[in-house]
Design an enzyme around this catalytic site. Structure first.
Site, mmCIF file in Angstrom:
data_model
loop_
_atom_site.group_PDB
_atom_site.id
_atom_site.type_symbol
_atom_site.label_atom_id
_atom_site.label_comp_id
_atom_site.label_asym_id
_atom_site.label_seq_id
_atom_site.Cartn_x
_atom_site.Cartn_y
_atom_site.Cartn_z
ATOM 1 C CG ASP A 1 20.026 -18.365 -4.522
ATOM 2 O OD1 ASP A 1 19.876 -19.539 -4.135
ATOM 3 O OD2 ASP A 1 19.410 -17.877 -5.480
ATOM 4 C CG ASP B 1 19.095 -14.749 0.906
ATOM 5 O OD1 ASP B 1 18.185 -14.703 0.054
ATOM 6 O OD2 ASP B 1 20.314 -14.729 0.619
HETATM 7 MG MG LIG Z 1 21.268 -13.921 -1.148
#
Ligand SMILES: [Mg+2]
Length: 183
Positions: free
Chosen positions: A13, A11
């Site tokens: 962020d 992922d």
């Molecule tokens: Mg995230």
């Protein structure tokens, strides 16, 4: 060192970089964690493919401009390349569709594309993220999963423990990289 994972999916962020507002619309607000590349160099011993999979529904809502996202993506590619880290591609989902087959996590769309584009065996791959959707999509695809307590991780922890089955819960990406052989 054996490459125990065909690919490691990350992922963006809250996983490799700070997640300050829940979305980021300028390169100047985009900051890797200070340990991110130390962690990725360790993880690179166990895979020769990194893939970034990121929900960016701010594109549809107007909070994020595609030009700014592209600048951030170029910066990320450069930073990986500088260190010879094999980032195959950054996939982003620009919509709100949450069905099983859609691009947005927990939909599997970005993962299916990556599998086709790079001939990845998802069942031999690992997903690392700080949101419940990262764990849900990993579970659906029979991937190994590591849940991080950075980003929104602490807020999702209870729900993740109820609904998902992460192979490991780590303080942050560096902790995850150091424990990778135990999962
Ligand atoms: Mg995230």
């Amino acid at each position: 060192m054996s490459k125990i994972f065909d690919a490691i999916f990350l992922d963006r962020d809250g996983t490799i970089s700070h997640d300050i507002y829940g979305y980021i619309n300028s390169l100047s607000d985009y900051n890797f964690f200070d340990y991110t590349f130390e962690a990725l160099e360790i993880l690179n011993k166990y895979t020769d493919k990194f893939v970034i999979v990121t929900n960016q529904s701010g594109l549809a809502s107007g909070k994020i401009d595609i030009e700014n996202l592209e600048k951030i993506n170029s910066f990320i590619y450069q930073e990986f390349e500088k260190r010879d880290l094999p980032l195959k591609k950054i996939y982003f989902a620009d919509n709100y569709d949450e069905g099983y087959n859609f691009m947005r996590k927990p939909g599997i769309g970005m993962f299916v594309k990556a599998k086709e584009d790079f001939n990845i065996d998802l069942s031999k791959s690992l997903m690392i993220g700080d949101s419940i959707v990262d764990m849900q999509v990993g579970d659906r695809l029979n991937m190994k999963t590591i849940f991080l307590l950075t980003g929104f991780g602490k807020e999702y922890l209870n729900e993740v423990q109820e609904k998902c089955d992460p192979n490991f819960i780590a303080k942050d990406l560096l902790h995850a990289s150091k424990e990778i052989t135990s999962i």
